[in-house]
Design a protein around this motif. Structure first.
Motif, PDB file in Angstrom:
ATOM      1  N   ILE A 189     -27.616  -3.871 -13.642  1.00  0.00           N
ATOM      2  CA  ILE A 189     -29.008  -3.840 -13.180  1.00  0.00           C
ATOM      3  C   ILE A 189     -29.219  -2.569 -12.353  1.00  0.00           C
ATOM      4  N   ASP A 190     -30.201  -1.773 -12.724  1.00  0.00           N
ATOM      5  CA  ASP A 190     -30.529  -0.554 -11.985  1.00  0.00           C
ATOM      6  C   ASP A 190     -31.095  -0.935 -10.631  1.00  0.00           C
ATOM      7  N   PHE A 208     -30.033   3.244 -21.937  1.00  0.00           N
ATOM      8  CA  PHE A 208     -30.708   2.161 -22.657  1.00  0.00           C
ATOM      9  C   PHE A 208     -31.305   1.233 -21.615  1.00  0.00           C
ATOM     10  N   THR A 209     -32.608   0.935 -21.733  1.00  0.00           N
ATOM     11  CA  THR A 209     -33.268   0.100 -20.730  1.00  0.00           C
ATOM     12  C   THR A 209     -34.528  -0.546 -21.318  1.00  0.00           C
ATOM     13  N   ARG A 210     -35.258  -1.260 -20.488  1.00  0.00           N
ATOM     14  CA  ARG A 210     -36.501  -1.962 -20.860  1.00  0.00           C
ATOM     15  C   ARG A 210     -36.295  -2.899 -22.054  1.00  0.00           C
ATOM     16  N   PHE A 211     -35.276  -3.738 -21.944  1.00  0.00           N
ATOM     17  CA  PHE A 211     -35.019  -4.749 -22.970  1.00  0.00           C
ATOM     18  C   PHE A 211     -36.046  -5.862 -22.812  1.00  0.00           C
ATOM     19  N   SER A 212     -36.658  -6.253 -23.920  1.00  0.00           N
ATOM     20  CA  SER A 212     -37.638  -7.339 -23.855  1.00  0.00           C
ATOM     21  C   SER A 212     -37.608  -8.119 -25.163  1.00  0.00           C
ATOM     22  N   LEU A 213     -37.881  -9.406 -25.048  1.00  0.00           N
ATOM     23  CA  LEU A 213     -37.972 -10.248 -26.224  1.00  0.00           C
ATOM     24  C   LEU A 213     -39.365 -10.106 -26.794  1.00  0.00           C
ATOM     25  N   THR A 233     -32.918   6.861 -24.016  1.00  0.00           N
ATOM     26  CA  THR A 233     -33.109   8.289 -23.800  1.00  0.00           C
ATOM     27  C   THR A 233     -31.775   8.986 -23.999  1.00  0.00           C
ATOM     28  N   LEU A 234     -31.788  10.095 -24.698  1.00  0.00           N
ATOM     29  CA  LEU A 234     -30.620  10.952 -24.855  1.00  0.00           C
ATOM     30  C   LEU A 234     -30.955  12.280 -24.203  1.00  0.00           C
ATOM     31  N   TYR A 266     -28.119   0.389 -19.249  1.00  0.00           N
ATOM     32  CA  TYR A 266     -26.817   0.918 -19.635  1.00  0.00           C
ATOM     33  C   TYR A 266     -26.939   2.430 -19.638  1.00  0.00           C
ATOM     34  N   ARG A 267     -26.073   3.089 -18.856  1.00  0.00           N
ATOM     35  CA  ARG A 267     -26.154   4.546 -18.736  1.00  0.00           C
ATOM     36  C   ARG A 267     -24.740   5.100 -18.717  1.00  0.00           C
TER      37      ARG A 267
END
Length: 144
Positions: A34-35, A125-130, A113-114, A43-44
């Motif tokens: 968690i940021d 990798f972020t903002r995971f949502s169902l 983002t790369l 995930y970074r």
């Protein structure tokens, strides 16, 4: 006599295993990164890789084109000068139906983002949502 003791011990072992298996354990959520600023699952990582910023940027663009079917839908912005590629995508969650047939249980949207720099790149990798009628962040499932 030894055989009888062995059989009794074996029977007790099976009985203990069966009795233990009957206890329902409360499922525990996985530990996720968690940021601390955004409070989102993030995930970074930084990967050391030989190449100039322009070369790493182009490799990233080539990977996106190979991995995703529709790059125009995935890539939201890209800047060769800064080496930053911002993307949004989704993945399907599959479960097995009662008859064993794979069934889609949901779709998870995410952003990534790369960022290419000389000799390294960073991925986030972020903002995971169902997927739902409205934005449904996965973080709301946690007791935070």
């Amino acid at each position: 006599m030894k055989q009888r003791a062995y059989l009794i011990a074996l029977a007790l072992l099976f009985a203990t295993t069966i009795a233990t298996a009957q206890k329902d354990k409360e499922p525990q959520p996985p530990t996720l990164p968690i940021d601390s600023t955004t409070k989102l699952i993030t995930y970074r990582g930084v990967v050391t890789q030989q190449g100039t910023q322009a070369e790493l940027f182009q490799r990233a663009m080539d990977w996106i084109a190979k991995y995703y079917k529709n790059t125009a839908e995935v890539i939201k912005s890209s800047d060769n000068a800064t080496g930053v590629i911002e993307c949004a995508s989704k993945l399907k969650i599959h479960i097995a139906a009662k008859d064993g047939t794979p069934t889609v249980a949901g779709i998870v949207n995410y952003n990534f983002t790369l960022e290419a720099k000389e000799g390294r790149y960073r991925y986030t990798f972020t903002r995971f949502s169902l997927k739902d009628a409205a934005y449904n962040p996965i973080e709301k499932w946690f007791n935070t």
